[in-house]
Design a protein around this motif. Structure first.
Motif, short mmCIF file in Angstrom:
data_model
loop_
_atom_site.label_atom_id
_atom_site.label_comp_id
_atom_site.label_asym_id
_atom_site.label_seq_id
_atom_site.Cartn_x
_atom_site.Cartn_y
_atom_site.Cartn_z
N TYR A 195 -11.70 3.76 60.96
CA TYR A 195 -10.90 3.41 59.78
C TYR A 195 -11.14 1.97 59.33
O TYR A 195 -11.00 1.66 58.14
N LEU A 199 -12.14 1.19 55.56
CA LEU A 199 -11.43 0.20 54.75
C LEU A 199 -12.40 -0.79 54.11
O LEU A 199 -12.30 -1.10 52.92
N ALA A 202 -14.13 0.82 51.28
CA ALA A 202 -13.24 1.04 50.13
C ALA A 202 -13.02 -0.24 49.33
O ALA A 202 -12.99 -0.20 48.09
N GLN A 212 -3.98 -5.41 51.95
CA GLN A 212 -4.93 -4.29 51.88
C GLN A 212 -4.85 -3.42 53.13
O GLN A 212 -4.91 -2.20 53.05
N LYS A 215 -1.61 -1.36 52.83
CA LYS A 215 -1.75 -0.27 51.86
C LYS A 215 -2.66 0.85 52.37
O LYS A 215 -2.53 2.00 51.97
N PHE A 216 -3.58 0.50 53.26
CA PHE A 216 -4.54 1.46 53.79
C PHE A 216 -3.91 2.39 54.83
O PHE A 216 -4.52 3.38 55.24
N VAL A 219 -3.97 6.06 54.23
CA VAL A 219 -5.30 6.67 54.43
C VAL A 219 -5.49 7.00 55.91
O VAL A 219 -5.95 8.08 56.27
N LYS A 220 -5.08 6.07 56.79
CA LYS A 220 -5.25 6.27 58.23
C LYS A 220 -4.41 7.44 58.75
O LYS A 220 -4.77 8.07 59.74
#
Length: 278
Positions: A195, A199, A202, A212, A215-216, A219-220
């Motif tokens: 991840y 990141l 991305a 960041q 906010k990620f 996704v994880k």
């Protein structure tokens, strides 16, 4: 649709501490213990997710209780130290309880009995009783309000494989399923590296900011993304001629963009190869 809705609901209520208890050594411990007790594939993922959800809630409750009783600054520091010590003293017991509960949820013939769990704990020089083991299981159940039967990423992988087959993708189903399970294990065990790579891709930056990273988090913790990434990687390794078609199908089924699926597969393959260059 049910799994997608469940996944979206989970992501919308995601605690800030999500993922804290999916550290590699913890996951490896659970996987090895599940193998030792001959549990089925879904049980080990269920145990990891159970422990994660339970520990986060337990820490929150402990901090709330001690925060109400203590003052600021020095009081808070001693409070956190006390919470940490309490967590450490019962952590292996709670982990074993989560594996026990996962074994019962899987409806597998190798359900872990209290005797088996106690024997294992005794081999690690713990002196718990059957009563304490039962109370530990109840502590997990009560903390999670008995809401323990949640879908694991393996359920997402298996259902998506079924849909792909139904949609006419001619894939080597049995070896692909076996490879996907291995890849899912790999993603759990090397979670941070995969991840972290994702990141950086991305944001197109090697040094992400704290905002960041925060906010990620969604996704994880996105099980649907993990499932499509695992299947895409499995097809790329096993049957590369079908890869573009499968990515297109996965995009249509889940709404996850082909670019996101590609990036996830790249991060996994890069970690498998141990590559430091694109």
């Amino acid at each position: 649709i049910h799994l997608a809705t469940e996944n979206e609901q989970y992501l919308s209520e995601l605690p800030e501490q999500a993922g804290y208890f999916k550290e590699t050594r913890i996951v490896e411990f659970i996987f090895l213990l599940s193998e030792k007790w001959h549990l089925d594939q879904s049980a080990r993922y269920q145990a990891v997710e159970l422990l994660e959800r339970f520990m986060i809630k337990q820490v929150e409750q402990m901090c709330d209780n001690r925060g109400n009783a203590k003052g600021r600054d020095q009081g808070q520091r001693s409070s956190w130290s006390s919470v940490r010590d309490q967590i450490a003293s019962t952590f292996v017991l709670r982990l074993v309880s989560c594996v026990q509960l996962a074994s019962k949820l899987s409806l597998h013939y190798s359900r872990v009995t209290s005797g088996t769990a106690l024997k294992f704990l005794q081999s690690l020089k713990y002196s718990y009783t059957k009563q304490e083991l039962l109370e530990s299981e109840l502590a997990v159940l009560n903390t999670l309000h008995f809401h323990i039967n949640v879908s694991t990423p393996l359920a997402y992988v298996e259902l998506l494989l079924e849909v792909l087959g139904y949609n006419g993708c001619l894939l080597p189903v049995k070896p692909l399923h076996q490879l996907c399970v291995q890849l899912l294990d790999f993603c759990y065990l090397t979670r941070e590296t995969i991840y972290d790579t994702l990141l950086k891709i991305a944001i197109e930056n090697a040094t992400p900011s704290k905002l960041q990273i925060a906010k990620f988090l969604t996704v994880k913790e996105d099980f649907m993304l993990l499932a499509v990434g695992v299947i895409s990687t499995g097809v790329f390794i096993l049957s590369p001629g079908h890869w573009e078609q499968v990515v297109e199908h996965l995009n249509c089924i889940t709404g996850i963009t082909a670019e996101s699926i590609l990036e996830f597969s790249y991060a996994v393959v890069r970690r498998i190869l141990g590559s430091t260059t694109p």
